[in-house]
Design a protein around this motif. Structure first.
Motif, PDB file in Angstrom:
ATOM      1  N   VAL A  69      47.394  15.073  20.429  1.00 33.91           N
ATOM      2  CA  VAL A  69      47.941  14.334  21.665  1.00 33.91           C
ATOM      3  C   VAL A  69      46.816  13.292  22.031  1.00 33.91           C
ATOM      4  CG1 VAL A  69      49.404  13.931  23.541  1.00 33.91           C
ATOM      5  CG2 VAL A  69      49.874  15.612  21.741  1.00 33.91           C
ATOM      6  N   GLU A  70      46.997  12.002  22.321  1.00 31.61           N
ATOM      7  CA  GLU A  70      46.142  11.112  22.916  1.00 31.61           C
ATOM      8  C   GLU A  70      46.646  10.998  24.140  1.00 31.61           C
ATOM      9  OE1 GLU A  70      43.977   8.431  20.002  1.00 31.61           O
ATOM     10  OE2 GLU A  70      46.062   8.276  19.740  1.00 31.61           O
ATOM     11  N   VAL A  71      45.721  11.219  25.439  1.00 28.87           N
ATOM     12  CA  VAL A  71      46.183  10.472  26.883  1.00 28.87           C
ATOM     13  C   VAL A  71      45.217   9.582  27.104  1.00 28.87           C
ATOM     14  CG1 VAL A  71      46.581  11.534  29.062  1.00 28.87           C
ATOM     15  CG2 VAL A  71      46.888  13.071  27.159  1.00 28.87           C
ATOM     16  N   PHE A  72      45.782   8.389  27.488  1.00 27.86           N
ATOM     17  CA  PHE A  72      45.223   7.260  28.087  1.00 27.86           C
ATOM     18  C   PHE A  72      45.407   7.226  29.534  1.00 27.86           C
ATOM     19  CE2 PHE A  72      45.876   6.466  23.610  1.00 27.86           C
ATOM     20  CZ  PHE A  72      44.532   6.227  23.273  1.00 27.86           C
ATOM     21  N   THR A  73      44.384   6.924  30.396  1.00 26.59           N
ATOM     22  CA  THR A  73      44.550   6.797  31.906  1.00 26.59           C
ATOM     23  C   THR A  73      43.814   5.821  32.331  1.00 26.59           C
ATOM     24  OG1 THR A  73      44.230   9.282  31.899  1.00 26.59           O
ATOM     25  CG2 THR A  73      43.802   8.155  33.961  1.00 26.59           C
ATOM     26  N   TRP A  74      44.408   4.729  32.987  1.00 35.39           N
ATOM     27  CA  TRP A  74      44.088   3.578  33.571  1.00 35.39           C
ATOM     28  C   TRP A  74      44.148   3.862  35.220  1.00 35.39           C
ATOM     29  CZ3 TRP A  74      47.383   3.457  29.535  1.00 35.39           C
ATOM     30  CH2 TRP A  74      46.711   2.957  28.127  1.00 35.39           C
ATOM     31  N   VAL A  75      43.391   2.871  35.685  1.00 38.90           N
ATOM     32  CA  VAL A  75      43.513   2.617  37.166  1.00 38.90           C
ATOM     33  C   VAL A  75      44.696   1.570  37.441  1.00 38.90           C
ATOM     34  CG1 VAL A  75      42.675   2.240  39.428  1.00 38.90           C
ATOM     35  CG2 VAL A  75      41.443   3.638  37.871  1.00 38.90           C
ATOM     36  N   LYS A  76      45.710   1.426  38.189  1.00 39.41           N
ATOM     37  CA  LYS A  76      46.787   0.669  38.355  1.00 39.41           C
ATOM     38  C   LYS A  76      46.521  -0.087  39.502  1.00 39.41           C
ATOM     39  CE  LYS A  76      51.760  -0.171  38.216  1.00 39.41           C
ATOM     40  NZ  LYS A  76      52.787   0.296  38.019  1.00 39.41           N
ATOM     41  N   LYS A  77      46.296   0.538  40.643  1.00 43.56           N
ATOM     42  CA  LYS A  77      46.101  -0.294  41.849  1.00 43.56           C
ATOM     43  C   LYS A  77      45.048   0.729  42.706  1.00 43.56           C
ATOM     44  CE  LYS A  77      48.877  -1.032  45.937  1.00 43.56           C
ATOM     45  NZ  LYS A  77      50.138  -1.222  46.698  1.00 43.56           N
ATOM     46  N   ILE A  78      44.331  -0.041  43.705  1.00 44.86           N
ATOM     47  CA  ILE A  78      43.305   0.710  44.384  1.00 44.86           C
ATOM     48  C   ILE A  78      43.663  -0.217  45.875  1.00 44.86           C
ATOM     49  CG2 ILE A  78      40.910   1.188  45.277  1.00 44.86           C
ATOM     50  CD1 ILE A  78      40.363   0.052  42.072  1.00 44.86           C
ATOM     51  N   GLY A  79      43.966   0.978  46.907  1.00 44.87           N
ATOM     52  CA  GLY A  79      44.235   0.815  48.162  1.00 44.87           C
ATOM     53  C   GLY A  79      42.845   1.303  48.963  1.00 44.87           C
TER      54      GLY A  79
END
Length: 143
Positions: A69-79
């Motif tokens: 299984v491949e897991v992809f992680t991004w940053v969507k929003k930074i507060g």
């Protein structure tokens, strides 16, 4: 974007023959190690900075034992003190789960949120997910 490979275990398979739904959040968390290292380079719990305050998962397809299984992680929003991650999980080039997780940069001693330091903010920005990007739909990678 971070890419993590998961090798499903027999113990994660339920009586119906697919990976149990309670395993998916654990696998998404495994894909966050690169994020954790930004805040705690040695990954020590002595001064752990991040607390999760929200997680949402959409289960799109079943996952099965015997295929990675491949897991992809991004940053969507930074507060100021928090950030949101966007994650996708693939098996056989098919989207199986997607979701978001919100973390707060938290001082365990004062029990209060703290602003995300500028050097870490810059690192997070390098992994921003852009909704307008065209993705190939088979592996979650941007084209």
């Amino acid at each position: 974007m971070f890419r993590t490979i998961i090798h499903p275990r027999v113990s994660e398979t339920d009586g119906v023959g697919h990976i149990n739904n309670t395993t998916i959040p654990v696998w998404f968390e495994a894909g966050r190690d690169g994020i954790f290292q930004m805040f705690m380079p040695d990954l020590s719990f002595d001064d752990w900075k991040l607390v999760i305050v929200n997680m949402n998962i959409d289960y799109v397809r079943q996952l099965f034992y015997g295929k990675e299984v491949e897991v992809f992680t991004w940053v969507k929003k930074i507060g100021n003190t928090s950030f949101v991650l966007y994650e996708e999980m693939y098996q056989d080039h098919q989207l199986c789960a997607k979701g978001t997780a919100t973390y707060v940069n938290f001082n365990q001693k004062t029990q209060k949120p703290e602003p995300i330091p500028h050097p870490i903010r810059e690192q997070l920005e390098a992994h921003l997910f852009h909704e307008h990007e065209i993705r190939d739909g088979s592996r979650g990678e941007s084209t």
